[in-house]
Design a protein around this motif. Sequence first.
Motif, PDB file in Angstrom:
ATOM      1  N   THR A 183       6.329  66.675 -78.060  1.00 42.07           N
ATOM      2  CA  THR A 183       5.503  65.629 -77.456  1.00 42.07           C
ATOM      3  C   THR A 183       4.373  66.218 -76.633  1.00 42.07           C
ATOM      4  OG1 THR A 183       5.574  63.620 -76.092  1.00 42.07           O
ATOM      5  CG2 THR A 183       6.952  65.461 -75.371  1.00 42.07           C
ATOM      6  N   HIS A 184       3.335  65.420 -76.439  1.00 43.75           N
ATOM      7  CA  HIS A 184       2.266  65.760 -75.503  1.00 43.75           C
ATOM      8  C   HIS A 184       2.309  64.820 -74.302  1.00 43.75           C
ATOM      9  CE1 HIS A 184       0.469  68.699 -78.152  1.00 43.75           C
ATOM     10  NE2 HIS A 184       0.551  67.831 -79.146  1.00 43.75           N
ATOM     11  N   ARG A 185       3.269  63.905 -74.314  1.00 36.39           N
ATOM     12  CA  ARG A 185       3.424  62.948 -73.212  1.00 36.39           C
ATOM     13  C   ARG A 185       4.388  63.487 -72.157  1.00 36.39           C
ATOM     14  NH1 ARG A 185       5.340  57.760 -75.975  1.00 36.39           N
ATOM     15  NH2 ARG A 185       5.868  59.106 -77.707  1.00 36.39           N
ATOM     16  N   PRO A 186       4.353  62.929 -70.962  1.00 35.24           N
ATOM     17  CA  PRO A 186       5.274  63.381 -69.914  1.00 35.24           C
ATOM     18  C   PRO A 186       6.732  63.173 -70.323  1.00 35.24           C
ATOM     19  CG  PRO A 186       3.561  61.961 -69.000  1.00 35.24           C
ATOM     20  CD  PRO A 186       3.435  61.901 -70.492  1.00 35.24           C
ATOM     21  N   PRO A 187       7.634  64.014 -69.797  1.00 33.58           N
ATOM     22  CA  PRO A 187       9.056  63.883 -70.127  1.00 33.58           C
ATOM     23  C   PRO A 187       9.642  62.548 -69.697  1.00 33.58           C
ATOM     24  CG  PRO A 187       8.613  65.944 -68.977  1.00 33.58           C
ATOM     25  CD  PRO A 187       7.368  65.117 -68.907  1.00 33.58           C
ATOM     26  N   ILE A 218      15.720  69.054 -83.399  1.00 30.67           N
ATOM     27  CA  ILE A 218      14.288  68.993 -83.099  1.00 30.67           C
ATOM     28  C   ILE A 218      13.787  67.657 -83.615  1.00 30.67           C
ATOM     29  CG2 ILE A 218      12.021  70.020 -83.484  1.00 30.67           C
ATOM     30  CD1 ILE A 218      13.462  72.715 -83.880  1.00 30.67           C
ATOM     31  N   VAL A 219      13.114  66.910 -82.753  1.00 30.84           N
ATOM     32  CA  VAL A 219      12.718  65.539 -83.075  1.00 30.84           C
ATOM     33  C   VAL A 219      11.362  65.242 -82.445  1.00 30.84           C
ATOM     34  CG1 VAL A 219      13.935  64.588 -81.068  1.00 30.84           C
ATOM     35  CG2 VAL A 219      13.563  63.143 -83.066  1.00 30.84           C
ATOM     36  N   GLY A 220      10.622  64.349 -83.072  1.00 34.30           N
ATOM     37  CA  GLY A 220       9.360  63.894 -82.501  1.00 34.30           C
ATOM     38  C   GLY A 220       9.589  62.848 -81.421  1.00 34.30           C
ATOM     39  N   ARG A 221       8.597  62.646 -80.600  1.00 33.13           N
ATOM     40  CA  ARG A 221       8.738  61.745 -79.448  1.00 33.13           C
ATOM     41  C   ARG A 221       8.952  60.293 -79.864  1.00 33.13           C
ATOM     42  NH1 ARG A 221       7.753  61.986 -73.806  1.00 33.13           N
ATOM     43  NH2 ARG A 221       8.585  60.031 -73.014  1.00 33.13           N
ATOM     44  N   SER A 222       8.268  59.821 -80.898  1.00 36.71           N
ATOM     45  CA  SER A 222       8.447  58.425 -81.312  1.00 36.71           C
ATOM     46  C   SER A 222       9.879  58.176 -81.778  1.00 36.71           C
ATOM     47  CB  SER A 222       7.470  58.059 -82.430  1.00 36.71           C
ATOM     48  OG  SER A 222       6.152  58.095 -81.950  1.00 36.71           O
ATOM     49  N   THR A 223      10.435  59.102 -82.538  1.00 37.19           N
ATOM     50  CA  THR A 223      11.823  58.964 -82.994  1.00 37.19           C
ATOM     51  C   THR A 223      12.773  59.015 -81.812  1.00 37.19           C
ATOM     52  OG1 THR A 223      11.260  59.948 -85.125  1.00 37.19           O
ATOM     53  CG2 THR A 223      13.595  59.929 -84.518  1.00 37.19           C
ATOM     54  N   GLY A 249       8.141  61.560 -89.587  1.00 41.65           N
ATOM     55  CA  GLY A 249       7.331  62.055 -90.681  1.00 41.65           C
ATOM     56  C   GLY A 249       6.372  63.162 -90.294  1.00 41.65           C
ATOM     57  N   ILE A 250       5.746  63.055 -89.144  1.00 41.71           N
ATOM     58  CA  ILE A 250       4.790  64.086 -88.715  1.00 41.71           C
ATOM     59  C   ILE A 250       5.513  65.405 -88.474  1.00 41.71           C
ATOM     60  CG2 ILE A 250       3.209  64.785 -86.866  1.00 41.71           C
ATOM     61  CD1 ILE A 250       2.472  61.784 -86.606  1.00 41.71           C
ATOM     62  N   VAL A 251       6.671  65.338 -87.829  1.00 44.61           N
ATOM     63  CA  VAL A 251       7.449  66.547 -87.557  1.00 44.61           C
ATOM     64  C   VAL A 251       7.915  67.175 -88.872  1.00 44.61           C
ATOM     65  CG1 VAL A 251       9.568  67.439 -86.495  1.00 44.61           C
ATOM     66  CG2 VAL A 251       8.139  65.800 -85.258  1.00 44.61           C
TER      67      VAL A 251
END
Length: 180
Positions: free
Chosen positions: A80-84, A54-59, A120-122
């Motif tokens: 993420t809240h951005r498109p795939p 499990i990872v955040g979108r920026s990473t 960090g956020i995740v």
Amino acid sequence: MSRTILYIAMSIDGYITGPDEDISWLDDVGEPESEEDDNPYAWEPFFGSVGAIIVGRSTYDWEVGHCHGDVHPVPKFVLTHRPPDENARENVTFTDEPIEVVLEKAKSITDNNIWVEGGGIVAQQFLEENLLDEMILHVAPVLLGGGTRLFGETDSYKEFTLRKVREFGGGMAQMEYVKS
């Protein structure tokens, strides 16, 4: 039974990136102790225990941009809240579902451990919801003075027990903590 594990590197002052999301400081620390050491930081046993990430979108975007997107060929859930990413490999799922739901989905597809990769956020979200069973922190002998903090304020006291400490070349220390 699978465990949910945060496995991440940080500076002494608690940053996982420097200013402008720079992680080049990791290149300067923790070199293997010898030419024969092909398993720095005990990566292989850890990665071999992982069944989903499990990872955040920026990473995720950083990994793909630096050709690290397919290093760990297990199912990956990108928060993420951005498109795939239309070029993502087949077993990458982009989701904006709550982390509890994503964690349950990850656990439903494997009996192996779930790696909370970051950022960090995740990591903070998993801490806040008391969803981490373990933390394996690699502390680099450097002060960054700014960037992305691994830990922020929490809404309550969180207690972990130190299980193991290891020292690697270049002054990198690995500390393993389990939820108390």
